[in-house]
Design an enzyme around this catalytic site. Structure first.
Site, mmCIF file in Angstrom:
data_model
loop_
_atom_site.group_PDB
_atom_site.id
_atom_site.type_symbol
_atom_site.label_atom_id
_atom_site.label_comp_id
_atom_site.label_asym_id
_atom_site.label_seq_id
_atom_site.Cartn_x
_atom_site.Cartn_y
_atom_site.Cartn_z
ATOM 1 N N THR B 163 0.586 -1.185 0.514
ATOM 2 C CA THR B 163 -0.126 -0.016 0.465
ATOM 3 C C THR B 163 0.812 1.390 0.133
ATOM 4 O O THR B 163 1.179 1.647 -1.683
ATOM 5 C CB THR B 163 -0.907 -0.270 0.850
ATOM 6 O OG1 THR B 163 -0.187 -0.058 2.714
ATOM 7 C CG2 THR B 163 -1.210 -1.385 1.120
ATOM 8 N N LYS B 194 4.701 -6.472 3.413
ATOM 9 C CA LYS B 194 4.533 -5.197 3.341
ATOM 10 C C LYS B 194 4.341 -4.377 4.747
ATOM 11 O O LYS B 194 3.595 -4.919 5.428
ATOM 12 C CB LYS B 194 2.870 -4.644 2.464
ATOM 13 C CG LYS B 194 2.007 -5.471 2.998
ATOM 14 C CD LYS B 194 1.062 -4.683 3.686
ATOM 15 C CE LYS B 194 0.878 -3.300 3.401
ATOM 16 N NZ LYS B 194 0.329 -2.389 4.337
ATOM 17 N N THR B 205 -0.826 -1.545 7.844
ATOM 18 C CA THR B 205 -0.951 -2.791 7.723
ATOM 19 C C THR B 205 0.585 -4.051 8.006
ATOM 20 O O THR B 205 1.140 -3.156 6.102
ATOM 21 C CB THR B 205 -1.890 -3.211 7.700
ATOM 22 O OG1 THR B 205 -3.135 -2.870 8.384
ATOM 23 C CG2 THR B 205 -1.788 -5.119 7.698
ATOM 24 N N GLU B 293 7.831 6.835 3.206
ATOM 25 C CA GLU B 293 7.632 8.521 2.685
ATOM 26 C C GLU B 293 8.293 9.480 4.388
ATOM 27 O O GLU B 293 8.035 8.536 4.935
ATOM 28 C CB GLU B 293 6.993 9.190 2.154
ATOM 29 C CG GLU B 293 6.493 8.191 1.072
ATOM 30 C CD GLU B 293 4.487 8.346 0.729
ATOM 31 O OE1 GLU B 293 4.999 9.272 0.322
ATOM 32 O OE2 GLU B 293 4.554 7.172 0.372
ATOM 33 N N ASN B 415 0.324 12.163 7.105
ATOM 34 C CA ASN B 415 0.176 12.761 8.616
ATOM 35 C C ASN B 415 -1.238 12.967 8.544
ATOM 36 O O ASN B 415 -2.019 13.510 9.863
ATOM 37 C CB ASN B 415 0.793 11.772 9.539
ATOM 38 C CG ASN B 415 0.931 10.267 9.038
ATOM 39 O OD1 ASN B 415 0.298 9.793 8.705
ATOM 40 N ND2 ASN B 415 2.300 9.752 9.236
#
Lengths: 420, 420
Positions: B163, B194, B205, B293, B415
């Site tokens: 994701t 992942k 997750t 990121e 975020n």
């Protein structure tokens, strides 16, 4: 416990508002900027009951160790004066640091005219550097002579202890006692503190001083102070780091109760006074959460329905410490998922399907499932200076409140930008 | 335990490297972007031993609940296939979510030709929204038919589960057994995962799949997996939040040991295999800490000299979770004070004067007191992609390692920026 009306705040309330205290602040030279107040002193007219609550960080600074000794390892004793310097924390300074802390207490005791054991000390600022004793030696007498029992004395103290705070934090309340034996007696409780919402590269420290003109013995003062600290300063978190120097003191002059017996722990008079100490501490704690470069709002986290007090605290603390929750608030995002996930990993026991969450008074989760809410209304409510998060766990009777602030770019800038 | 040489990595190592597995990924439509792989499937040629380790967050998603059931509440059982969808987490979806998870397992079991209980499921993505079953129904047969035991099949799986990751994370090791009864037998362990270093507004997750062609029963597989997870994925923290959907699976085909007895827990063969599973998991965990990121480097925190394992973990975790420590690293600041304060409040027991800290191999604290260090050299060392912090507590024999990353402006941007 029955809900009380809050006590009235005294205009320009400060640590000199209760009778029996004088205070002041000056530029002694711990900090380089001329005119920057960096030494603060408060004295009681007579030696009085004193209490102290200190950091639990294993890395505790020399001044904290010295205060623990002066309070006989029990957190209470007698004191006449509290001296605070800002600029150097005197932490991670070993034996030399302890000697410097002792010397600073000795110098002040000579100026005040009391025993060295009756001086409590606090420092805030850079860690790992040694405390310069020369400013204490040069300024102590002048400091003592310039103290005032007027509000200005308290204001100067409040300014002199600041490091990263953008505003001084002080207040005072007064109440008229209804307790048997002291009906009609007016009691005042004042307080000031420093400790910004954002912690600067140099450890920002929480220092608080509470004064009262009530009469009580050391153990009772310690009990009242600890109870108030537990529901105020200990429920404040910005980035969950505890400083090496955190110190909260309380001095009780008894000047409002000269011919009355001291207030006994557990009495109605004690509960009246404890409520006042708590009110002052909560007021100061909330102000600390609001202050700080980068914080744009106060965030209040209420957890209810926890199995016990410890679990309520675990859940509230996990939410209030969560960078994901706090960046969401900064971004005006009513993100219940991050709040739920923080509660879910906190160690508190509850069932997913019992959980309710409200953000700024808007229901967003009911019985563990999301509910629709008006996003435009949410954005409107985000304009307020305080964001309240309510979480019900449905697992018991315990509840708690914590305060924090949101998490913005300025936090990173202040704490992480390249060294010059 | 004697130090082992690491096992050799297999070029293009992936989950199809061990014998007995095929895998693939496709665009089924969970995600809107055409061509974006969003459904992943791995199948064992025959039903095989399976193990699973899942999030401990009380808010656990429907797929996690279903997997626990399929693994009989014990974390191990038999399985034939694992299907993963990205885009929707199927969390906070109640009874409807459970039925959707069951339906997805049923659809895949029909395409694979196995019992519904032998399908494990995982989802990652937005929480609170319902899982769309139609893509499973439309694509399951096509997905099954397109699986490959070549490396490309594993690569497609690794891509389809991503994701917020910027790179797929997969590897495989092989070793030749020296254990009695299987000397000379070549065993392979592959894995992919992942879970980015930075957690996006929607809950990122951690999903991991470990495959091996060793033969072992469910309980042994679970023991090996749990031990490896405890020293790898559970020692990884970015912002200390645990997702509602974290799942790590292990499948053991036995294809490399067809005529040999299964590896017994506690045997020399078991320790050989456990070391391989651990090596793969640690490799993947470190890659997750590096990705994301905003992260500019991997941060490794080694704590030694703790009184016991739990305290070592408390201290390492407090340091690795500290926003102050991580912003300092982002700002190239060798700030030992923040590291010390984090250890000091962690709950680990030690004495201030016993603590040593090294940053990037440079001593900065000895016996609780700061030591001089070459700041230019520190800045040079900060150019490396990995920053290692070593903390010795001098209080006992226990040690641990945790991984995290630094904390930059991009974390706040990702975020917390205003909702569009």
């Amino acid at each position: 416990m029955e809900l009380r009306e809050p006590y009235d705040y005294v205009d320009e309330g400060t640590i000199t508002t209760p009778a029996g205290f004088k205070a002041g602040g000056m530029h002694a030279g711990f900090r380089k900027e001329p005119g920057r107040l960096d030494m603060a002193l408060v004295e009681a007219d007579d030696v009085c009951s004193a209490a102290g609550v200190f950091t639990t960080n294993i890395f505790c600074a020399a001044p904290v160790t010295l205060c623990r000794e002066h309070l006989h390892g029990q957190g209470h004793g007698l004191a006449r004066a509290i001296v605070v310097n800002s600029g150097i924390a005197n932490a991670a300074t070993g034996e030399v640091g302890m000697r410097n802390a002792q010397r600073s207490a000795q110098v002040v005791s000579e100026a005040v005219g009391c025993s060295e054991q009756d001086v409590l000390v606090a420092s805030t600022g850079i860690i790992g550097q040694h405390l310069n004793i020369e400013p204490f030696e040069r300024c102590a007498s002048q400091m003592h002579a310039s103290l005032s029992s007027d509000p200005q004395g308290g204001h100067d103290f409040a300014r002199a202890i600041m490091t990263t705070d953008t505003v001084p934090k002080e207040c005072a309340v007064s109440y008229v006692s209804k307790a048997p034996g002291m009906e009609g007696c007016e009691i005042k409780v004042g307080g000031c503190c420093k400790g910004a919402g954002m912690i600067m590269p140099n450890m920002a420290t929480m220092i608080g001083v509470i004064t009262t003109d009530a009469a009580l013995e050391g153990p009772a003062a310690h009990a009242a102070l600890r109870a108030a600290v537990n529901v105020s300063f200990n429920k404040l978190t910005v980035d969950s780091d505890t400083s090496t120097n955190d110190s909260v003191f309380m001095l009780a002059s008894g000047a409002a109760m000269k011919d009355l017996p001291t207030i006994r722990q557990g009495s109605e008079a004690f509960f009246e006074l404890s409520a006042a100490v708590e009110q002052v501490c909560v007021n100061l704690a909330r102000r600390m959460a609001q202050d700080g470069e980068g914080a744009t709002r106060l965030v209040t986290v209420n957890v209810s329905g926890a199995a016990n007090d410890e679990q309520a605290d675990l859940a509230a603390r996990a939410i209030a410490n969560s960078p994901l929750v706090k960046t969401a608030i900064a971004g005006h995002d009513a993100n219940w998922g991050r709040i739920a996930a923080a509660a879910g990993r906190s160690g508190a026991t509850f069932k997913q399907e019992d959980v309710d969450i409200d953000i700024m008074g808007m229901p967003v989760l009911r019985g563990g499932l999301p509910v629709e809410f008006d996003e435009d209304e949410a954005l409107r409510r985000f304009e307020q200076p305080e964001v309240v998060i309510d979480v019900g766990l449905g697992a018991g009777p315990a509840s708690t409140t914590m305060w924090t602030c949101d998490f913005t770019h300025d936090y990173i800038s202040i704490n992480g930008d390249y060294r010059s």
